[in-house]
Design an enzyme around this catalytic site. Structure first.
Site, PDB file in Angstrom:
ATOM      1  N   GLU A   1     -15.759 -18.383  36.754  1.00  0.00           N
ATOM      2  CA  GLU A   1     -15.881 -17.595  35.763  1.00  0.00           C
ATOM      3  C   GLU A   1     -14.567 -16.870  35.197  1.00  0.00           C
ATOM      4  O   GLU A   1     -14.724 -16.066  34.372  1.00  0.00           O
ATOM      5  CB  GLU A   1     -16.742 -16.547  36.604  1.00  0.00           C
ATOM      6  CG  GLU A   1     -18.343 -17.165  37.133  1.00  0.00           C
ATOM      7  CD  GLU A   1     -19.121 -17.464  35.994  1.00  0.00           C
ATOM      8  OE1 GLU A   1     -18.767 -17.503  34.640  1.00  0.00           O
ATOM      9  OE2 GLU A   1     -20.224 -17.762  36.432  1.00  0.00           O
TER      10      GLU A   1
ATOM     11  N   THR B   1     -25.239 -20.878  33.291  1.00  0.00           N
ATOM     12  CA  THR B   1     -25.305 -22.286  33.310  1.00  0.00           C
ATOM     13  C   THR B   1     -25.341 -22.500  35.106  1.00  0.00           C
ATOM     14  O   THR B   1     -25.409 -23.409  35.269  1.00  0.00           O
ATOM     15  CB  THR B   1     -23.875 -22.904  33.043  1.00  0.00           C
ATOM     16  OG1 THR B   1     -22.750 -22.156  33.627  1.00  0.00           O
ATOM     17  CG2 THR B   1     -23.798 -22.636  31.580  1.00  0.00           C
TER      18      THR B   1
ATOM     19  N   TYR C   1     -27.202 -15.858  35.695  1.00  0.00           N
ATOM     20  CA  TYR C   1     -28.018 -15.801  34.433  1.00  0.00           C
ATOM     21  C   TYR C   1     -27.659 -16.786  33.598  1.00  0.00           C
ATOM     22  O   TYR C   1     -28.439 -16.782  32.503  1.00  0.00           O
ATOM     23  CB  TYR C   1     -28.034 -14.453  33.887  1.00  0.00           C
ATOM     24  CG  TYR C   1     -26.235 -13.951  33.587  1.00  0.00           C
ATOM     25  CD1 TYR C   1     -25.903 -14.523  32.429  1.00  0.00           C
ATOM     26  CD2 TYR C   1     -25.648 -13.268  34.315  1.00  0.00           C
ATOM     27  CE1 TYR C   1     -24.621 -14.120  31.998  1.00  0.00           C
ATOM     28  CE2 TYR C   1     -24.454 -12.819  34.066  1.00  0.00           C
ATOM     29  CZ  TYR C   1     -23.829 -13.236  32.663  1.00  0.00           C
ATOM     30  OH  TYR C   1     -22.600 -13.091  32.673  1.00  0.00           O
TER      31      TYR C   1
END
Length: 146
Positions: A82, A12, A10
């Site tokens: 992440e 980069t 949602y």
């Protein structure tokens, strides 16, 4: 074990954003618009955070399916990007959770991995409409006209 779930991205990692070509190019079989219901999108330091159960109207993004034979490599690279070290790890920037997302094209609900804000994250202001691609850009310095 949840098996080889697709990923809901949602921020980069969406097409046209800085990390899409770096991390998804050549590793996906499909990418299609989807929505994470019941979540709020919040700004971060150059990237967003999805916050589940925050009373939001949903987060817009893409449902990404790994290319055949590329699932493990894709999962590994996305976990590193992440800053996900494992469930509940105190250094996690995001938690990787299996969530229900809705495909835009047909309204079908699909189970997918979603990286949501972890306890260590410091989400900022809400992003109106839950769409990272439509966030307000910083206004450049200089004269402004009406």
């Amino acid at each position: 074990m949840t098996g080889e779930l697709p990923f809901f991205v949602y921020g980069t990692l969406r097409p046209g954003e800085c990390n899409h070509a770096l991390f998804l190019h050549g590793r996906t079989a499909s990418e299609e618009p989807a929505r994470l219901p019941g979540a709020l999108l919040r700004d971060g330091p150059g990237y967003p955070y999805a916050v589940r159960g925050a009373g939001g109207g949903g987060v817009l993004g893409e449902l990404v399916t790994a290319a055949p034979g590329r699932y493990d490599a894709l999962l590994s690279v996305l976990d590193r990007l992440e800053e996900y070290y494992g469930p509940g790890h105190p250094l996690n920037l995001y938690e990787r959770e299996a969530c229900d997302v809705v495909r835009v094209r047909d309204g079908v609900t699909v189970r997918a991995w979603v990286y949501v804000a972890a306890a260590a994250a410091e989400p900022g202001a809400p992003i109106a409409g839950g769409d990272w691609l439509r966030r307000r850009s910083p206004v450049p310095d200089g004269p402004r006209t009406p």
